[in-house]
Design an enzyme around this catalytic site. Structure first.
Site, mmCIF file in Angstrom:
data_model
loop_
_atom_site.group_PDB
_atom_site.id
_atom_site.type_symbol
_atom_site.label_atom_id
_atom_site.label_comp_id
_atom_site.label_asym_id
_atom_site.label_seq_id
_atom_site.Cartn_x
_atom_site.Cartn_y
_atom_site.Cartn_z
ATOM 1 N N HIS A 101 1.236 -1.389 -0.080
ATOM 2 C CA HIS A 101 -0.004 0.083 0.219
ATOM 3 C C HIS A 101 1.045 0.999 -0.013
ATOM 4 O O HIS A 101 1.972 1.006 0.123
ATOM 5 C CB HIS A 101 -0.602 0.058 1.249
ATOM 6 C CG HIS A 101 -0.366 -0.126 2.742
ATOM 7 N ND1 HIS A 101 0.171 -1.355 3.112
ATOM 8 C CD2 HIS A 101 0.544 0.949 3.609
ATOM 9 C CE1 HIS A 101 0.844 -1.191 4.914
ATOM 10 N NE2 HIS A 101 0.677 0.085 4.308
ATOM 11 N N HIS A 103 1.831 5.524 1.449
ATOM 12 C CA HIS A 103 0.455 6.626 1.958
ATOM 13 C C HIS A 103 0.641 7.561 1.300
ATOM 14 O O HIS A 103 1.785 7.923 0.524
ATOM 15 C CB HIS A 103 0.758 6.025 2.964
ATOM 16 C CG HIS A 103 1.314 5.171 4.182
ATOM 17 N ND1 HIS A 103 0.520 5.216 5.115
ATOM 18 C CD2 HIS A 103 1.717 4.262 4.499
ATOM 19 C CE1 HIS A 103 0.736 4.689 6.138
ATOM 20 N NE2 HIS A 103 1.768 4.073 5.252
HETATM 21 P P1 5GP Z 1 1.931 0.765 7.701
HETATM 22 O O1 5GP Z 1 1.986 0.811 8.880
HETATM 23 O O2 5GP Z 1 1.930 -0.538 7.209
HETATM 24 O O3 5GP Z 1 2.937 1.087 6.484
HETATM 25 O O4 5GP Z 1 0.718 1.226 7.422
HETATM 26 C C1 5GP Z 1 -0.896 0.775 7.577
HETATM 27 C C2 5GP Z 1 -1.739 1.832 7.903
HETATM 28 O O5 5GP Z 1 -2.889 1.331 7.850
HETATM 29 C C3 5GP Z 1 -1.373 2.731 9.557
HETATM 30 O O6 5GP Z 1 -1.070 4.298 8.497
HETATM 31 C C4 5GP Z 1 -3.015 2.661 10.259
HETATM 32 O O7 5GP Z 1 -2.981 3.576 10.546
HETATM 33 C C5 5GP Z 1 -3.431 2.333 8.977
HETATM 34 N N1 5GP Z 1 -4.425 1.101 8.749
HETATM 35 C C6 5GP Z 1 -4.593 0.235 10.011
HETATM 36 N N2 5GP Z 1 -5.570 -0.640 10.212
HETATM 37 C C7 5GP Z 1 -7.266 0.638 9.371
HETATM 38 C C8 5GP Z 1 -7.950 -0.468 9.416
HETATM 39 O O8 5GP Z 1 -8.743 -0.514 9.511
HETATM 40 N N3 5GP Z 1 -8.930 1.099 8.270
HETATM 41 C C9 5GP Z 1 -7.914 2.597 7.666
HETATM 42 N N4 5GP Z 1 -8.520 3.397 6.869
HETATM 43 N N5 5GP Z 1 -6.206 2.274 7.971
HETATM 44 C C10 5GP Z 1 -6.479 1.066 8.581
#
Ligand code: 5GP
Length: 115
Positions: A101, A103
């Protein structure tokens, strides 16, 4: 990928609610649940075949290119058009969900924000 569906696959399947702002047959975008910028979207390939951006780049570079083009379009629609695109890659780099994913961060960012 692990055997159980990722949170993002569950959002795609409408098993978990999300504020979805874009969807087509291969990409979905929704607002991050914990935004770190005025605009903070997650732009996600629907496939769970790739854990991170390095796997996606190697396995389907055209899908990665379409994801970046989608991010640009969303930044134009939801912010002023300029944006930061962050792919946390690996747990020690802050990745918590191992379904690739981006951001998409737009608007005025707080100093040091890295999502
Ligand atoms: P990572 O830390 O893997 O780069 O990003 C994961 C992102 O997913 C985080 O920014 C977190 O806030 C977001 N996130 C986690 N669970 C959920 C969810 O259930 N719904 C949404 N919309 N975002 C989520």
């Amino acid at each position: 990928m692990s055997d159980s569906p990722s949170i993002f696959s569950r959002i795609v399947a409408r098993e978990i609610p999300a504020d979805i702002v874009f969807e087509n047959d291969e990409i979905i975008a929704f607002r991050d649940i914990a935004p770190q910028a005025p605009l903070h979207l997650l732009v996600v390939p629907k496939t769970d075949a790739y854990a991170d951006v390095t796997e996606l780049a190697a396995g389907d570079p055209q899908l990665l290119a379409r994801l970046v083009a989608t991010a640009k379009q969303l930044a134009e629609q939801h912010s002023q058009g300029e944006f930061r695109l962050v792919f946390n890659t690996g747990a020690s780099a802050g990745q918590t969900i191992f379904h690739v994913h981006a951001h998409l961060l737009g608007g005025t960012l707080a100093e040091g924000t890295l999502a």
